[in-house]
Design a protein around this motif. Structure first.
Motif, PDB file in Angstrom:
ATOM      1  N   THR A  61       0.952  -1.064   0.406  1.00  0.00           N
ATOM      2  CA  THR A  61       0.140   0.281   0.173  1.00  0.00           C
ATOM      3  C   THR A  61       0.852   1.473   0.673  1.00  0.00           C
ATOM      4  OG1 THR A  61      -0.183   0.079   2.295  1.00  0.00           O
ATOM      5  CG2 THR A  61      -1.731  -1.428   1.280  1.00  0.00           C
ATOM      6  N   ARG A  62       0.504   2.774  -0.395  1.00  0.00           N
ATOM      7  CA  ARG A  62       1.290   3.481  -0.254  1.00  0.00           C
ATOM      8  C   ARG A  62       1.701   3.873   1.290  1.00  0.00           C
ATOM      9  NH1 ARG A  62       0.516   7.108  -4.315  1.00  0.00           N
ATOM     10  NH2 ARG A  62      -1.251   7.051  -6.055  1.00  0.00           N
ATOM     11  N   THR A  63       0.888   3.562   2.393  1.00  0.00           N
ATOM     12  CA  THR A  63       1.530   3.624   3.452  1.00  0.00           C
ATOM     13  C   THR A  63       2.905   2.392   3.519  1.00  0.00           C
ATOM     14  OG1 THR A  63      -0.498   4.023   4.309  1.00  0.00           O
ATOM     15  CG2 THR A  63       0.854   3.862   5.793  1.00  0.00           C
ATOM     16  N   ASP A  64       2.797   1.827   2.972  1.00  0.00           N
ATOM     17  CA  ASP A  64       3.521   0.484   3.087  1.00  0.00           C
ATOM     18  C   ASP A  64       5.453   1.265   2.325  1.00  0.00           C
ATOM     19  OD1 ASP A  64       2.130  -1.183   5.186  1.00  0.00           O
ATOM     20  OD2 ASP A  64       1.812  -2.548   3.081  1.00  0.00           O
ATOM     21  N   LEU A  65       4.919   1.392   1.297  1.00  0.00           N
ATOM     22  CA  LEU A  65       5.641   2.395   0.783  1.00  0.00           C
ATOM     23  C   LEU A  65       6.249   3.117   1.564  1.00  0.00           C
ATOM     24  CD1 LEU A  65       7.000   2.040  -2.079  1.00  0.00           C
ATOM     25  CD2 LEU A  65       6.257   4.087  -3.252  1.00  0.00           C
ATOM     26  N   SER A  66       5.736   3.922   1.952  1.00  0.00           N
ATOM     27  CA  SER A  66       6.105   5.700   2.674  1.00  0.00           C
ATOM     28  C   SER A  66       6.980   4.786   3.542  1.00  0.00           C
ATOM     29  CB  SER A  66       4.599   7.100   3.342  1.00  0.00           C
ATOM     30  OG  SER A  66       5.400   7.586   4.047  1.00  0.00           O
ATOM     31  N   ASP A  67       6.285   4.259   4.440  1.00  0.00           N
ATOM     32  CA  ASP A  67       7.433   3.302   5.887  1.00  0.00           C
ATOM     33  C   ASP A  67       8.743   3.009   5.417  1.00  0.00           C
ATOM     34  OD1 ASP A  67       5.616   4.325   6.925  1.00  0.00           O
ATOM     35  OD2 ASP A  67       4.461   1.951   7.161  1.00  0.00           O
ATOM     36  N   LEU A  68       8.948   2.066   4.178  1.00  0.00           N
ATOM     37  CA  LEU A  68      10.009   1.648   3.874  1.00  0.00           C
ATOM     38  C   LEU A  68      10.707   2.709   3.743  1.00  0.00           C
ATOM     39  CD1 LEU A  68      11.645  -0.576   2.693  1.00  0.00           C
ATOM     40  CD2 LEU A  68      10.574  -0.489   0.402  1.00  0.00           C
ATOM     41  N   GLN A  69       9.969   3.768   3.219  1.00  0.00           N
ATOM     42  CA  GLN A  69      11.558   5.194   2.822  1.00  0.00           C
ATOM     43  C   GLN A  69      12.076   5.640   4.099  1.00  0.00           C
ATOM     44  OE1 GLN A  69       9.683   7.974  -0.059  1.00  0.00           O
ATOM     45  NE2 GLN A  69      11.251   9.522  -0.170  1.00  0.00           N
ATOM     46  N   ASP A  70      11.245   5.107   4.448  1.00  0.00           N
ATOM     47  CA  ASP A  70      11.449   6.091   5.779  1.00  0.00           C
ATOM     48  C   ASP A  70      12.434   5.236   6.961  1.00  0.00           C
ATOM     49  OD1 ASP A  70       9.829   7.888   5.890  1.00  0.00           O
ATOM     50  OD2 ASP A  70       7.781   7.535   7.176  1.00  0.00           O
ATOM     51  N   GLU A  71      11.848   4.366   6.914  1.00  0.00           N
ATOM     52  CA  GLU A  71      13.045   3.288   7.224  1.00  0.00           C
ATOM     53  C   GLU A  71      14.101   3.017   6.571  1.00  0.00           C
ATOM     54  OE1 GLU A  71      13.215  -1.414   8.495  1.00  0.00           O
ATOM     55  OE2 GLU A  71      11.196  -0.612   7.137  1.00  0.00           O
ATOM     56  N   LEU A  72      14.035   3.251   5.465  1.00  0.00           N
ATOM     57  CA  LEU A  72      15.666   3.406   4.327  1.00  0.00           C
ATOM     58  C   LEU A  72      16.942   4.270   5.243  1.00  0.00           C
ATOM     59  CD1 LEU A  72      17.489   2.007   2.842  1.00  0.00           C
ATOM     60  CD2 LEU A  72      16.420   3.782   0.719  1.00  0.00           C
ATOM     61  N   ASN A  80      25.108   5.451   9.997  1.00  0.00           N
ATOM     62  CA  ASN A  80      26.197   5.826   9.565  1.00  0.00           C
ATOM     63  C   ASN A  80      26.809   6.190   7.784  1.00  0.00           C
ATOM     64  OD1 ASN A  80      26.455   7.384  11.847  1.00  0.00           O
ATOM     65  ND2 ASN A  80      27.995   5.976  12.386  1.00  0.00           N
ATOM     66  N   ALA A  81      26.133   6.115   7.420  1.00  0.00           N
ATOM     67  CA  ALA A  81      26.270   5.424   5.947  1.00  0.00           C
ATOM     68  C   ALA A  81      26.611   6.610   5.680  1.00  0.00           C
ATOM     69  CB  ALA A  81      25.230   4.770   5.255  1.00  0.00           C
ATOM     70  N   ARG A  82      28.102   5.881   4.563  1.00  0.00           N
ATOM     71  CA  ARG A  82      28.270   7.386   3.303  1.00  0.00           C
ATOM     72  C   ARG A  82      27.488   8.283   2.382  1.00  0.00           C
ATOM     73  NH1 ARG A  82      34.706   5.889   2.004  1.00  0.00           N
ATOM     74  NH2 ARG A  82      35.467   5.687   4.190  1.00  0.00           N
ATOM     75  N   GLU A  83      26.845   9.375   2.372  1.00  0.00           N
ATOM     76  CA  GLU A  83      26.854   9.451   1.100  1.00  0.00           C
ATOM     77  C   GLU A  83      26.537   9.453  -0.191  1.00  0.00           C
ATOM     78  OE1 GLU A  83      25.184  14.008   2.433  1.00  0.00           O
ATOM     79  OE2 GLU A  83      24.242  13.116   4.148  1.00  0.00           O
ATOM     80  N   VAL A  84      28.410  10.645  -0.057  1.00  0.00           N
ATOM     81  CA  VAL A  84      28.949   9.888  -1.696  1.00  0.00           C
ATOM     82  C   VAL A  84      30.262   8.822  -1.437  1.00  0.00           C
ATOM     83  CG1 VAL A  84      28.439  11.959  -1.969  1.00  0.00           C
ATOM     84  CG2 VAL A  84      30.226  11.927  -1.147  1.00  0.00           C
ATOM     85  N   GLY A  85      30.742   8.681  -2.987  1.00  0.00           N
ATOM     86  CA  GLY A  85      31.655   7.195  -2.524  1.00  0.00           C
ATOM     87  C   GLY A  85      30.929   5.745  -1.993  1.00  0.00           C
ATOM     88  N   LEU A  86      32.098   5.033  -2.451  1.00  0.00           N
ATOM     89  CA  LEU A  86      32.135   3.503  -1.802  1.00  0.00           C
ATOM     90  C   LEU A  86      31.305   3.432  -0.353  1.00  0.00           C
ATOM     91  CD1 LEU A  86      34.379   2.157  -4.652  1.00  0.00           C
ATOM     92  CD2 LEU A  86      31.989   2.537  -4.854  1.00  0.00           C
ATOM     93  N   CYS A  87      30.048   3.363  -0.733  1.00  0.00           N
ATOM     94  CA  CYS A  87      29.680   2.698   1.102  1.00  0.00           C
ATOM     95  C   CYS A  87      28.995   1.073   1.068  1.00  0.00           C
ATOM     96  CB  CYS A  87      28.881   3.765   1.592  1.00  0.00           C
ATOM     97  SG  CYS A  87      28.314   3.192   3.185  1.00  0.00           S
ATOM     98  N   SER A  88      30.278   0.208   1.789  1.00  0.00           N
ATOM     99  CA  SER A  88      29.784  -1.331   1.685  1.00  0.00           C
ATOM    100  C   SER A  88      27.860  -0.807   2.142  1.00  0.00           C
ATOM    101  CB  SER A  88      30.456  -2.414   2.201  1.00  0.00           C
ATOM    102  OG  SER A  88      30.426  -1.478   3.505  1.00  0.00           O
ATOM    103  N   VAL A  89      28.366  -0.319   3.473  1.00  0.00           N
ATOM    104  CA  VAL A  89      26.446   0.115   4.355  1.00  0.00           C
ATOM    105  C   VAL A  89      25.678   0.074   3.007  1.00  0.00           C
ATOM    106  CG1 VAL A  89      25.969   1.033   6.331  1.00  0.00           C
ATOM    107  CG2 VAL A  89      27.891  -0.084   6.122  1.00  0.00           C
ATOM    108  N   ARG A  90      25.736   1.824   2.921  1.00  0.00           N
ATOM    109  CA  ARG A  90      24.884   2.046   1.859  1.00  0.00           C
ATOM    110  C   ARG A  90      24.219   1.557   1.202  1.00  0.00           C
ATOM    111  NH1 ARG A  90      27.359   5.929  -0.438  1.00  0.00           N
ATOM    112  NH2 ARG A  90      27.461   5.344  -2.871  1.00  0.00           N
ATOM    113  N   ARG A  91      25.517   0.470   0.135  1.00  0.00           N
ATOM    114  CA  ARG A  91      24.855  -0.333  -1.024  1.00  0.00           C
ATOM    115  C   ARG A  91      23.933  -2.212  -0.220  1.00  0.00           C
ATOM    116  NH1 ARG A  91      27.086  -4.994  -2.491  1.00  0.00           N
ATOM    117  NH2 ARG A  91      27.106  -5.856  -4.159  1.00  0.00           N
TER     118      ARG A  91
END
Length: 218
Positions: A61-72, A80-91
């Motif tokens: 549902t739209r709520t699930d999608l919004s919750d997924l984005q907020d959780e991400l 503490n994932a990096r915003e730019v560059g290589l980052c295994s956590v973010r990937r």
């Protein structure tokens, strides 16, 4: 990550095999088969009982999608994932999010799910190839570095040997020069002595010649 039935992300105890989870009304049989193909069920043993766990069949549902984005976004900040560059956590987090989106799309349309699975496989294959290339390049660079270091050590050793040899040759050259100078001095003294003796002899001969050339008186 794609949701499985149960509260825990690790395999929780559900109904023992061979009991299967029936397809619900909101998803067709084809979609469920493709979903199980993309996300194979988890199987494990507990107390001599075999258990199986299927990926969640609940539609999005739209709520699930919004919750997924907020959780991400929340997990990106928490870990503490990096915003730019290589980052295994973010990937890894984006990979789990993509898997959940793949699950949601597959429930609605099996063909889209299969296409997204091809895209996911291609991306993972490309990343694996880059990892292999990186490891091989690192190993190659390490080998070249060790080889260069060994060559540097060998060259330093060779330079030291050549310097010692050069010093020895220079020492021998100085000794030969000293001997040559001593011989030249000795020869010069001997030449001067011989020259003086020659001059004396010449003078004696000249005087004798003069005496012999004088007329005799009777």
């Amino acid at each position: 990550a794609p949701r499985f039935r149960g509260k825990s992300q690790l395999p929780p105890i559900t109904s023992p095999a061979p009991t299967a989870v029936p397809c619900l009304a909101y998803g067709g049989k084809q979609e469920m088969e493709v979903l199980d193909q993309i996300f194979p069920p988890r199987e494990w043993m507990d107390n001599n009982n075999q258990y199986i766990q299927y990926v969640c069949r609940d539609p999005c549902t739209r709520t699930d999608l919004s919750d997924l984005q907020d959780e991400l976004d929340s997990l990106l900040l928490q870990r503490n994932a990096r915003e730019v560059g290589l980052c295994s956590v973010r990937r890894e987090l984006y990979k789990q999010c993509f898997d959940e989106l793949l699950r949601q799309v597959t429930i609605g349309c099996a063909e889209r799910g299969l296409l997204l699975m091809r895209i996911r496989t291609e991306i993972e294959t490309t990343i694996a190839a880059y990892k292999t290339l990186h490891k091989s390049s690192m190993a190659y660079g390490m080998r070249k570095s060790l080889q260069a270091e060994q060559n540097r050590i060998d060259l330093d050793k060779k330079i030291t040997e050549l310097e010692l040899e050069n010093n020895e040759l220079q020492k021998q050259l100085n000794e030969q020069k000293a001997k040559c100078d001593a011989i030249e001095k000795c020869e010069e003294v001997q030449r001067q002595v011989e020259e003086r003796n020659h001059n004396v002899k010449v003078e004696l001969l000249r005087q004798t010649n003069q005496m012999l050339c004088k007329p005799c008186k009777f």
